[in-house]
Design an enzyme around this catalytic site. Sequence first.
Site, PDB file in Angstrom:
ATOM      1  N   ARG A 177       0.801  -1.219   0.000  1.00 20.80           N
ATOM      2  CA  ARG A 177       0.000   0.000   0.000  1.00 20.80           C
ATOM      3  C   ARG A 177       0.839   1.277   0.000  1.00 20.80           C
ATOM      4  NH1 ARG A 177      -4.466   1.423  -1.354  1.00 20.80           N
ATOM      5  NH2 ARG A 177      -5.133   2.612   0.443  1.00 20.80           N
ATOM      6  N   GLY A 179       4.408   1.965  -0.155  1.00 19.62           N
ATOM      7  CA  GLY A 179       5.707   2.233  -0.738  1.00 19.62           C
ATOM      8  C   GLY A 179       6.891   1.919   0.155  1.00 19.62           C
ATOM      9  N   GLY A 181       7.353  -1.690   2.105  1.00 20.36           N
ATOM     10  CA  GLY A 181       7.522  -3.073   1.721  1.00 20.36           C
ATOM     11  C   GLY A 181       8.931  -3.589   1.628  1.00 20.36           C
ATOM     12  N   ALA A 182       9.313  -3.976   0.394  1.00 18.74           N
ATOM     13  CA  ALA A 182      10.605  -4.620   0.177  1.00 18.74           C
ATOM     14  C   ALA A 182      11.778  -3.729   0.553  1.00 18.74           C
ATOM     15  CB  ALA A 182      10.725  -5.037  -1.288  1.00 18.74           C
ATOM     16  N   LYS A 183      11.579  -2.401   0.486  1.00 19.62           N
ATOM     17  CA  LYS A 183      12.674  -1.499   0.843  1.00 19.62           C
ATOM     18  C   LYS A 183      13.064  -1.656   2.312  1.00 19.62           C
ATOM     19  CE  LYS A 183      10.049   0.579  -1.580  1.00 19.62           C
ATOM     20  NZ  LYS A 183       9.023   0.188  -2.559  1.00 19.62           N
ATOM     21  N   TYR A 813     -17.887  39.013  37.602  1.00 19.93           N
ATOM     22  CA  TYR A 813     -18.152  40.410  37.915  1.00 19.93           C
ATOM     23  C   TYR A 813     -16.917  41.301  37.894  1.00 19.93           C
ATOM     24  CZ  TYR A 813     -22.249  37.974  39.748  1.00 19.93           C
ATOM     25  OH  TYR A 813     -23.342  37.163  39.873  1.00 19.93           O
TER      26      TYR A 813
END
Length: 1170
Positions: A177, A179, A181-183, A813
């Site tokens: 999803r 970007g 992951g494998a990195k 007040y």
Amino acid sequence: MHRLRVLRHLKFCISTSHRTTVVLKNTRSFCNNIPSTSFASEAAAKYEKKSPTEHVLLRPDTYIGGVAMREDQIIWLRDSENRKMIAKEVTYPPGLLKIFDEILVNAADNKARDSSMNRLEVWLDRETARISVWNNGSGLPVEIHPTEGIYVPTLVFGNLFTSSNYDDSEIKTVGGRNGYGAKLCNIFSKEFIVETVDTRIKRRFRQKWYDNMKKCNEAEVVEILDETVKDYTKVEFVPDLERFQIDKLSDDVIDLIGRRVFEVAATLPRDVDVYLNGQKCDVDGFEDYVKMFNDSSSLLFLHPTPRWHVGVAKRNNFFGESHVVLPKIVSFVNNINTEKGGSHVDYVMDKIVNIIKPIVDSKLGDPTKSVKPAVIKNNLSIFINCLIENPSFESQTKETLTTKAKNFGSIFECDAKKTAEWAEQSGLIEDIVEEVLNMKKKKLPGKRVSVSSVRDIVKLEDAEWAGITGTAEKCTLILTEGDSAKALALAGLEVLGRETYGVFPLKGKLLNVSNLDDARASKNEEISNLLRILGLKFEDSNSITRESLRYGRLLILADQDEDGSHIKGLIVNFIHKFWPSLVHTDGFIQSFRTPLLKAKKGDKVRSFFSMNEYRKWADVEEGGKWKIKYYKGLGTSTSNEAREYFSDLDHHTVNFKYTGTTDDDAIRMAFDRDKSDERKEWIRRSENEITNEDDGKTEISYQEFVDGQLMQFGMVDLKRSIPSLIDGLKPSQRKILWTLLNNMDESTEIKVSQLAGAVAHRQSYHHGEESLVRTIIRMGQTFCGSSNLPLLQPIGQFGTRHEGGNDAASARYIFTALAPTTRLLFPQADDDLLQKNVEEGMVVEPTWLCPIVPLILINGTEGIGTGWSTKIANRNPIDIIDMIRRKIDSISTEYEIPPFYEEFRGKLEVVTPTKFISSGKIQLIRPERKNASTFSIEIVELPIGIWTSKYKEKLSKIVETLPVLEFSERHTEKRVHFRITLDRKKSSRFLQKSNSDLLNYFKLRTSLTENRVLFDRNGELKEFGNISEIAAEFFEVRRDLYEKRLKIQKEECEAKLIYVENQLNFIEMVTNGTIEIRSMGRNQLEEKLQEMGFRVDPMATIAKNSKKANYGYLLEMPVSRLTSDEMKRLEERKSRRRTELEAAESADWKSVWRSELDKLAEAVGNNRKS
């Protein structure tokens, strides 16, 4: 001047132009020549920039779930010999499993992209720790990316934030999803090799990275001549085991890798063969996998569509002749093991429960009774393998699905008839009915502890089973922080039921009982109530057990902030002080955690339990804006959110675990008043250590709690209690003052109640407006013993010295405004120079303001925090102004200045440099006639900090023993005046007493000891030996700020001069025809002006207003200004601007500071005259 203009222009380019890189390259040598300021080294030490790869390695838990060993975890593993799944204790680093899983899921995802894929192979070498994953089907395109200029596989495997899954308009049912992951695998590997074949263009690609993706070889691309070669992708890597705190792949790690390979074999379509080390995984689809947990005869399997495979079993079950308790959830989304379940599990479970519930209800035999959904869920074990379109997960570890059901892309239709038949035939209905009926029966046979003993505790919501022999141990008392938290807990009881859960709200913070005995502690109403509710007795301190109590467990529901941590600690301390054996019993005390904040974007919702957890996520979150909602108080959560929390009790509950005597020592150190020196050292240590914020643990030792959450409370408590040396203010005072300085002028009056609301809203204050009201009133009080230089005006009744200010009128007040001297103390020219804090995404008050004199020495301070306290007396503003003047003139200031309080008529004596005696004033009124029968004593001043009403109580007891003929009070608003008339004969001894004796007799002397502890310019706690040290540190900061102010003022004067010069030159060139406006378009004109050396709007540039940093100030002048008359006006203005610049260039910090000190001294003198 030219360099400064270039720098401003450079800043403009950086914020607005794609030419940034060019500009930076052309100006690099110029930037290198800019001198560093005095703040540069400090900033460099505090702020660091990390590359994305460095950030991943530095904060691995954000990306891969942590690198530390997770010990003794129960995991279901495959017993290949008996072809079944078994529960086993394993120890492993979760991050290592995650990086392998990223590669494995990538390979499995290829099936969704290319249906021809029919083989996936995993090879694992224990000796070398080398792992490879191979799959056939379409490989990656072996082509140069047209934008990035590198091969696509290089881009995909060697560059973070690259993915083919970013287009959410394209429907995908894959696991990737974001970007990463494998990195991530590449980053955590010593060696990482990618090989892929693209038969479309007949190319094979191979590239090798090493050293945690920091280095790589050139890509090897060769032409394929063999026509038989098919597409494939192979990823081979050697994980960097040292980063996972191991030196080899253990049996547990190998078993877990094998389990994941087996799971993928089960979740992929049956036409894909999966191999591990050359051996085919022996599983024929997901249903076959589920049967390995459970006898197939007692299994319900539902497969309504290709996207949904669901298995359901009884949790308490048999496998052959062996009894097993099955896992509650086994779920997969797009081949990812979602270990913690998520929205897909809730979706399926609710459908099944809705079918079973009516059947159970009909068999209970009582139409008024109904089984709770939680009971049914606890009896079910559910197995899910589904495909979800564009799934969203709670984090990069992807353990929990967060996609809403409406966005699944498919519907799970549960076969009601088949499900009902299975529930009957499997014995599930019978088991649940029996369980519910047994629950009811258990209420009857046990002997109930007296209910009347707690009936009068109105706010207690007692559990139905509390105090019943045999069942009380199963009961949990939820102790809440106030009534709003009680409402949250009651909403949660709709899920949990009232049989075993009770709720009791605490009134704020529990008493610290560390130094109290039984008798004193029991006098406290809150503690007395807890004794009765829990069934605790002081005399049973050594023999008490959970079984003997009305409740067998405490669950603390407090705010997720530091004060909530303190409340938890006080409860722990209470139990530990009198019944340590209960603290030594694991699980007796629990904490309920709720989100501190939530991030929402569309249907996606992320929950965070600590700011640390949120910051880690925010550091790496890419794309789109998230709406952040802060839950500082439990009252912020809705009833629906409460039910959501309590539906997942395990995830929201943290057990306190006893690990040994270090836990006992930690609790005593935190709360025992005799351990103050140890607490000081503990706090000192905390300033240099990163505390353990809530990191998702479900179990925590008492020492971890003390050194983590309680330490954070200690630091926050100190910052609330001890002011900054620089401005002499505590955070709440600073928020109030900044709200007025930043939003109102000196003449603006505002109602105190309205100001409190404005501060809470604009400065992100979360501790109640009542607290702010009290602080505002104190900041405006002018009576003797308050501030020497009040920062606010008291417009109305702000209280008197007679009650110590507690007699102030209602905030509705009375009004306030900035005091006349406040803007002289805090020049407006400094406002934009101060470093602002950011809270909840909002810019709020500065870290500190910077008055022109050390206000802390003028108004003094007093505060008690965790481990440390501070006390500094007031001093004469004129003396402090003179001290700063001497420092400006480099004259020694190594001397002490005695305390001074405005309008004080008593005496202050110096005993030591830090100790003083404050004496009131007493007068003996001797009779004028020798034979007078009476005489009088008048008390006309009290010691500092002694208020009239309190002293009167003391005085009344003194005069009870005297022959008093008359006792009168003649006080005014500002003055004290007691008159005592005595019988002369009976009290003649007083006529012989000295003034000193009278002061002592009437208790009109007190000692004042200074403890000069303050936060320095860096926010670090520091103890000062004398006021000269305080003045010296303040002086450096204030001098630096003057230099910074003068530098900026000079730049502004330059900009104003350039502005006028450019307008003048422009008009002259237009009128003499050098610039032809009519013959050129806007773009041509701007290019022409740039060529001719005209600057874009210098005023907008210096203000960093990129929208206005253009040539509009020239090109948009009206035609009526393009005249000789206008040129004359501009010449005059140019002359004034040049004079202003010359004045700014000649100004120095000493003269400016002296001038501002003179104005302040004059205002102080005028105040005293009035």
